[in-house]
Design an enzyme around this catalytic site. Structure first.
Site, mmCIF file in Angstrom:
data_model
loop_
_atom_site.group_PDB
_atom_site.id
_atom_site.type_symbol
_atom_site.label_atom_id
_atom_site.label_comp_id
_atom_site.label_asym_id
_atom_site.label_seq_id
_atom_site.Cartn_x
_atom_site.Cartn_y
_atom_site.Cartn_z
ATOM 1 N N LYS A 83 0.853 -1.199 0.000
ATOM 2 C CA LYS A 83 0.000 0.000 0.000
ATOM 3 C C LYS A 83 0.885 1.243 0.000
ATOM 4 O O LYS A 83 1.723 1.431 0.887
ATOM 5 C CB LYS A 83 -0.808 -0.020 1.294
ATOM 6 C CG LYS A 83 -2.299 0.047 1.103
ATOM 7 C CD LYS A 83 -2.958 -0.077 2.457
ATOM 8 C CE LYS A 83 -4.377 0.396 2.414
ATOM 9 N NZ LYS A 83 -4.980 0.414 3.736
HETATM 10 C C1 E4P Z 1 -8.491 1.034 3.734
HETATM 11 O O1 E4P Z 1 -7.609 0.376 3.247
HETATM 12 C C2 E4P Z 1 -8.384 1.795 4.979
HETATM 13 O O2 E4P Z 1 -7.739 1.015 5.923
HETATM 14 C C3 E4P Z 1 -9.707 2.167 5.561
HETATM 15 O O3 E4P Z 1 -10.786 1.790 4.781
HETATM 16 C C4 E4P Z 1 -9.778 3.531 6.153
HETATM 17 O O4 E4P Z 1 -11.058 3.768 6.674
HETATM 18 P P1 E4P Z 1 -11.395 4.988 7.638
HETATM 19 O O5 E4P Z 1 -11.592 6.205 6.805
HETATM 20 O O6 E4P Z 1 -12.665 4.578 8.322
HETATM 21 O O7 E4P Z 1 -10.235 5.139 8.578
#
Ligand code: E4P
Length: 282
Positions: free
Chosen positions: A110
Site C-alpha cells: 500500500k
Molecule cells: C483502507 O484500506 C483503509 O484502511 C480504511 O478503509 C480507512 O477507513 P477509515 O476512513 O474509516 O479510517
C-alpha cells in the site's frame, strides 16, 4: 456462491479476519478474498503500556500480517509503507516495499496517492502488487492509471468514501466516476477497491456498482453478515445532504505527473497515519 465484488476485511486484528472468513463460509460463500491494514489499525493492535522500538513495531506489523496470511492464504493482504511524510522519499518507499513484500507470500504493498507515493508505485508495480491508498479524486485515479501502465502485477486503487462523506461530499460518487472512467477506457488494469466504508448503504451501492473489491470494517461486516443482503437491480443510493462530486471527462494518456494529484484529505491522511504509528514507537 460469490458476490459481484471481492470482499475484504479492513482491520488490524487477525481474530476478526478469522471470524469474518468463517461467517462467509458458514453462509455458503467461499470466504474472505483479502484484507486491508493501515498504520492506525496496526498501531491500535500493537499498543502497549510501553513504547516499542521501531524494530519491535515493524516486527509486530509483520507478525500480524503473517497470522492474517495463514487464515486466508488464497486472499491478498495489503501492507502499508510507513514514515514521516516530511522526509519519506519515493526511494524509501520502494525500499520498504521490497522488504515488506517478502513478509508473506500474498502481500500487496500500500502506497499513498501522493507524488512520492506514485513515483514509488511507478517503479514497484513492475516488481509486485500495489494498492494506492488515500484516494479522493477522479484526477488522482487518472494519474494512478498512467503511473502504473507498465505494471506486471495487480494494481488496486482505494477511494476513501467515508472520509469524503464526513466533509459533506458524496464519497461514493468518486467510486462511480472512477469505475466509469476506467471502464470507458477499455483498460481495467486498475481495480477500484472501495474503502473507508462506514455503513451498509456504502456497501450495497459498491456491490451494485460492481466495484471489483470492497473492504469492510468488522463492525459493518458483522451487521451485513446477519443476512448478507445484496442490492436489488433498481437499487437507488439515496444520501440527502451530501453534495455531488460530478464526473469529469479526463483523458488517460498523459504522463502521470501532468495530472493534479493534490488532495487535502490525502495529505491529512498521510499525516494521521504517521501520527498514530509514532504514538506507539519510542
Ligand atoms: C483502507 O484500506 C483503509 O484502511 C480504511 O478503509 C480507512 O477507513 P477509515 O476512513 O474509516 O479510517
Amino acid at each position: 456462491m460469490n458476490f459481484s465484488s471481492k470482499i475484504y476485511i479492513d482491520g488490524g486484528d487477525p481474530a476478526e479476519t478469522k471470524q469474518a472468513d468463517a461467517m462467509l463460509k458458514k453462509a455458503g460463500y467461499h470466504g474472505l478474498d483479502g484484507q486491508t491494514t493501515n498504520p492506525s489499525l496496526i498501531a491500535k493492535r500493537l499498543m502497549n503500556n510501553r513504547k516499542l522500538t521501531s524494530k519491535e513495531a515493524a516486527d509486530g506489523y509483520r507478525k500480524t500480517v503473517e497470522e492474517m496470511s495463514n487464515i486466508i492464504p488464497d486472499g491478498n493482504i495489503s501492507i502499508q509503507v510507513i514514515g514521516d511524510p516530511a522526509t519519506l522519499t519515493a526511494e524509501d518507499m520502494v525500499s520498504q516495499a521490497r522488504d515488506r513484500i517478502r513478509w508473506i507470500p500474498n502481500g500487496v504493498i500500500k502506497l499513498p496517492c501522493s507524488r512520492p507515493g506514485l513515483e514509488a508505485a511507478e517503479i514497484f508495480c513492475e516488481e509486485g502488487p500495489v494498492n494506492i491508498t488515500l484516494n479522493f479524486s477522479q484526477e488522482q485515479a487518472a494519474a494512478v492509471f498512467a503511473a502504473t501502465k507498465t505494471h506486471n502485477y495487480d494494481v488496486y486503487l482505494s477511494p476513501f468514501v467515508g472520509r469524503l462523506d464526513d466533509k459533506g461530499e458524496n464519497g461514493m460518487d468518486v467510486v462511480a466516476n472512477e469505475l466509469s472512467m476506467y471502464r470507458a477506457s477499455g483498460d481495467n488494469h486498475v481495480q477500484v477497491l472501495t474503502a473507508s466504508v462506514r455503513n451498509i448503504k456504502h456497501l450495497l451501492y459498491a456491490l451494485w456498482l460492481k466495484s471489483p473489491v470492497i473492504t469492510i470494517p468488522f463492525k459493518i461486516f458483522s451487521e451485513w453478515a446477519k443476512t448478507f443482503e445484496v442490492p436489488p437491480q433498481d437499487f437507488i443510493y439515496d444520501v440527502p445532504g451530501l453534495s455531488e462530486i460530478p464526473y469529469r471527462e479526463l483523458t488517460l494518456d498523459k504522463n502521470w505527473t501532468e495530472y493534479d494529484i493534490h488532495h487535502d484529505l490525502t495529505d491529512s491522511g498521510i499525516a494521521k497515519f504517521w501520527e498514530d504509528w509514532s504514538s506507539i514507537v519510542a
